[in-house]
Scaffold this motif. Sequence first.
Motif, PDB file in Angstrom:
ATOM      1  N   ASN A  40       0.773  -1.244   0.000  1.00 52.09           N
ATOM      2  CA  ASN A  40       0.000   0.000   0.000  1.00 52.09           C
ATOM      3  C   ASN A  40       0.808   1.300   0.000  1.00 52.09           C
ATOM      4  N   PRO A  41       2.106   1.319   0.402  1.00 51.14           N
ATOM      5  CA  PRO A  41       2.836   2.586   0.286  1.00 51.14           C
ATOM      6  C   PRO A  41       3.021   3.039  -1.169  1.00 51.14           C
ATOM      7  N   TYR A  42       2.818   2.125  -2.111  1.00 47.84           N
ATOM      8  CA  TYR A  42       3.039   2.422  -3.525  1.00 47.84           C
ATOM      9  C   TYR A  42       1.720   2.784  -4.210  1.00 47.84           C
ATOM     10  N   LEU A  48       1.103  -3.274  -8.473  1.00 53.04           N
ATOM     11  CA  LEU A  48       1.055  -4.332  -9.481  1.00 53.04           C
ATOM     12  C   LEU A  48       2.457  -4.824  -9.831  1.00 53.04           C
ATOM     13  N   ALA A  49       3.396  -3.905  -9.904  1.00 52.62           N
ATOM     14  CA  ALA A  49       4.776  -4.274 -10.236  1.00 52.62           C
ATOM     15  C   ALA A  49       5.357  -5.199  -9.165  1.00 52.62           C
ATOM     16  N   LYS A  50       5.072  -4.901  -7.898  1.00 50.28           N
ATOM     17  CA  LYS A  50       5.568  -5.747  -6.808  1.00 50.28           C
ATOM     18  C   LYS A  50       4.933  -7.138  -6.879  1.00 50.28           C
ATOM     19  N   ALA A  51       3.625  -7.177  -7.114  1.00 50.58           N
ATOM     20  CA  ALA A  51       2.934  -8.468  -7.208  1.00 50.58           C
ATOM     21  C   ALA A  51       3.495  -9.301  -8.349  1.00 50.58           C
ATOM     22  N   ILE A  90      -3.934   0.153 -17.038  1.00 49.92           N
ATOM     23  CA  ILE A  90      -2.643  -0.178 -16.432  1.00 49.92           C
ATOM     24  C   ILE A  90      -2.600  -1.663 -16.062  1.00 49.92           C
ATOM     25  N   LEU A  91      -3.672  -2.146 -15.464  1.00 51.31           N
ATOM     26  CA  LEU A  91      -3.760  -3.566 -15.108  1.00 51.31           C
ATOM     27  C   LEU A  91      -3.679  -4.440 -16.356  1.00 51.31           C
TER      28      LEU A  91
END
Length: 279
Positions: A40-42, A48-51, A90-91
Amino acid sequence: MTRSVLLKSSLLLVTCFTFLAMSRLAPRDWKLGVALYTFNPYSFEGQLAKADSAGLKYVEGFTFAKAGPELKDSAMMKLSPSGIAKLKTILGKTDLKMESIYLVGGPTVNDWKKEFEIAKQFNVKYVTAEPPVKMWDSIDSLAGVYGVKLAIHNHWKGTSAYWHPDSVLAALKGHPNFGVCADLGHMPKSGIKPVEALKKLEGHIIAIHLKDIAAYNDPKLVDVVVGTGVIDFPAVFKELERQRFNGHIIIERDRQEKPSNLQSVIQTVQYYNKTLGLK
């Protein structure tokens, strides 16, 4: 053919059919993903990039997520339909699937309707939420209108009407569009053993929030990496297999680690695969 031979043949057939039925609902069919709240800080795009970096296929959104600088970092739930469309674009540029979203809702039916509209734009299969008790009928009706199930999520005693599985079952009664998102890590804070809770909620579980905690009966604790706390996950997975669960298992972290929760999510994926013998 003798009677004993017939009996043995029948038992063999039953065993084979049972094995095949269980195989079709084996853990490899569970949809492992991550709650974007974990990052959530992003912004939405950063989440999405982290996931994606964790090697996961499914994500669960949340309506108070930061939309990103292009949309003035507005919360998703405050965006117009065109703003949501931009996030959906974006998704769409990723290989991730967002089949669920956490709704915050609000004190009015219109608050919930707006967030159901967001869910509809993303074409999710279910929403996760903690609907106010006095609004059960209205929100159940909205879920029916929008054609999605609402999976009731639990926090711990003192913060949530759904801290005990009996409270969840009370909400499900007479509300056909309600189901369950069982947050395993929150249960021990209220002294609830996850396996026992899952048994009570059998037949209603749409999704699992996968997290761990270091001790029972301490609501001040923040979660720990899955497999390092007090929850017996082999027993949890065995119970889900027994129930022939075939929904989403969503990794979630409340704790925010530095530089991010990415490594702990990867560690959880590895633990999940190792425990289930998938890789």
